[in-house]
Motif scaffolding. Structure first.
Motif, PDB file in Angstrom:
ATOM      1  N   ILE A 234       0.845  -1.163  -0.118  1.00 14.07           N
ATOM      2  CA  ILE A 234      -0.194  -0.071  -0.127  1.00 14.07           C
ATOM      3  C   ILE A 234       0.964   1.460  -0.024  1.00 14.07           C
ATOM      4  CG2 ILE A 234      -1.628   1.502   1.332  1.00 14.07           C
ATOM      5  CD1 ILE A 234      -2.781  -1.359   2.361  1.00 14.07           C
ATOM      6  N   LYS A 235       1.978   1.285   0.998  1.00 12.11           N
ATOM      7  CA  LYS A 235       2.698   2.368   0.807  1.00 12.11           C
ATOM      8  C   LYS A 235       3.547   2.884  -0.570  1.00 12.11           C
ATOM      9  CE  LYS A 235       6.378   4.377   3.716  1.00 12.11           C
ATOM     10  NZ  LYS A 235       7.336   4.080   5.064  1.00 12.11           N
ATOM     11  N   MET A 236       4.043   1.542  -1.072  1.00 15.47           N
ATOM     12  CA  MET A 236       4.675   1.828  -2.285  1.00 15.47           C
ATOM     13  C   MET A 236       3.397   2.061  -3.305  1.00 15.47           C
ATOM     14  SD  MET A 236       6.068  -1.354  -4.916  1.00 15.47           S
ATOM     15  CE  MET A 236       4.422  -1.476  -5.343  1.00 15.47           C
ATOM     16  N   LEU A 237       2.374   1.829  -3.415  1.00 17.30           N
ATOM     17  CA  LEU A 237       1.278   2.171  -4.400  1.00 17.30           C
ATOM     18  C   LEU A 237       1.046   3.558  -4.205  1.00 17.30           C
ATOM     19  CD1 LEU A 237      -1.262  -0.687  -4.572  1.00 17.30           C
ATOM     20  CD2 LEU A 237       0.601  -0.162  -6.274  1.00 17.30           C
TER      21      LEU A 237
ATOM     22  N   ILE B 292      -3.086   8.776  -6.188  1.00 13.24           N
ATOM     23  CA  ILE B 292      -4.209   8.090  -5.911  1.00 13.24           C
ATOM     24  C   ILE B 292      -5.191   8.968  -5.141  1.00 13.24           C
ATOM     25  CG2 ILE B 292      -5.375   6.171  -4.515  1.00 13.24           C
ATOM     26  CD1 ILE B 292      -2.711   4.714  -4.915  1.00 13.24           C
ATOM     27  N   SER B 293      -6.592   9.380  -5.492  1.00  9.61           N
ATOM     28  CA  SER B 293      -7.283  10.137  -4.850  1.00  9.61           C
ATOM     29  C   SER B 293      -8.401  10.006  -4.128  1.00  9.61           C
ATOM     30  CB  SER B 293      -7.889  11.370  -5.952  1.00  9.61           C
ATOM     31  OG  SER B 293      -8.389  10.776  -6.884  1.00  9.61           O
TER      32      SER B 293
ATOM     33  N   LYS C  85      -8.932  -0.619  -6.015  1.00  8.98           N
ATOM     34  CA  LYS C  85      -8.837  -1.002  -7.643  1.00  8.98           C
ATOM     35  C   LYS C  85      -7.238  -1.703  -7.874  1.00  8.98           C
ATOM     36  CE  LYS C  85     -12.469   1.209 -10.133  1.00  8.98           C
ATOM     37  NZ  LYS C  85     -12.922   2.101 -11.143  1.00  8.98           N
ATOM     38  N   MET C  86      -6.349  -1.043  -7.378  1.00  9.71           N
ATOM     39  CA  MET C  86      -4.929  -1.152  -7.705  1.00  9.71           C
ATOM     40  C   MET C  86      -4.290  -2.325  -6.931  1.00  9.71           C
ATOM     41  SD  MET C  86      -3.320   2.739  -7.570  1.00  9.71           S
ATOM     42  CE  MET C  86      -2.282   3.074  -9.029  1.00  9.71           C
TER      43      MET C  86
ATOM     44  N   LEU D  26      -9.548  -6.727  -0.683  1.00  3.16           N
ATOM     45  CA  LEU D  26      -9.615  -6.082   0.920  1.00  3.16           C
ATOM     46  C   LEU D  26     -11.090  -5.276   0.977  1.00  3.16           C
ATOM     47  CD1 LEU D  26      -6.304  -4.331   1.270  1.00  3.16           C
ATOM     48  CD2 LEU D  26      -6.929  -6.641   2.244  1.00  3.16           C
ATOM     49  N   THR D  27     -11.688  -5.287   2.045  1.00  2.40           N
ATOM     50  CA  THR D  27     -12.685  -4.276   2.157  1.00  2.40           C
ATOM     51  C   THR D  27     -12.301  -2.690   2.516  1.00  2.40           C
ATOM     52  OG1 THR D  27     -12.653  -4.659   4.871  1.00  2.40           O
ATOM     53  CG2 THR D  27     -14.175  -6.212   3.542  1.00  2.40           C
ATOM     54  N   GLN D  28     -13.350  -1.906   2.499  1.00  2.00           N
ATOM     55  CA  GLN D  28     -13.017  -0.488   2.553  1.00  2.00           C
ATOM     56  C   GLN D  28     -12.604  -0.518   4.082  1.00  2.00           C
ATOM     57  OE1 GLN D  28     -14.678   2.024   4.617  1.00  2.00           O
ATOM     58  NE2 GLN D  28     -13.400   3.524   3.933  1.00  2.00           N
TER      59      GLN D  28
END
Length: 155
Positions: free
Chosen positions: A10-13, A19-20, A27-28, A36-38
């Motif tokens: 997640i940190k890398m993405l 990402i907004s 999605k990524m 994953l869930t929100q």
């Protein structure tokens, strides 16, 4: 995938992409094979310290806060997320309203409660604003003075 691997991904993405929304991040992650869930992504983002920051394109995107652990003499990244603070209002001297870059109120609320725990009655937040209620007008003034300092510090 282990949690620490998921957090690293997640940190890398976030660092490599503009990402907004959490939906875009989900999605990524799905493209990487993670579903994953929100709620999970929200907790992970909070744990990593992901906040909304202005991008070179002018829109707000996710970024990583630059704060280290609690014992630090460096200004907190909060300085760049507080946009405005209300002027005192007669009869409501113990209340403050803060406008914040969307998505950062949880972080700011945490700092205000930590720094002014003896003065705070309650802090109510939504995505882009906080209502700070202090026990006294003097407490509100102390919070106001500190937040105004955060707003004037240059990044």
């Amino acid at each position: 995938m282990k949690k620490n691997e998921r957090l690293a991904l997640i940190k890398m993405l976030v660092l490599e992409n503009e990402i907004s929304t959490q939906h875009d991040l989900l999605k990524m992650l799905e493209a990487e094979g993670l579903t994953l869930t929100q709620a999970t992504i929200s907790r992970d983002m909070n744990e990593i310290g992901i906040v909304k920051v202005p991008s070179p394109s002018g829109r707000y995107v996710y970024g990583i806060k630059k704060e280290t652990k609690k014992v630090s003499t460096q200004p907190r990244p909060i300085k760049s997320t507080v946009l405005a603070i209300s002027e005192p209002v007669v009869g409501l001297e113990n209340m403050l309203h803060l406008d914040v870059i969307p998505g950062n109120t949880r972080l700011i609320k945490k700092f205000i409660i930590e720094d002014f725990k003896d003065d705070i009655f309650s802090v109510i937040s939504d995505d882009d604003s906080l209502l700070v209620v202090t026990k006294t007008a003097e407490g509100a003034e102390a919070v106001r003075n500190e937040v105004e300092k955060w707003m004037t510090i240059k990044n």
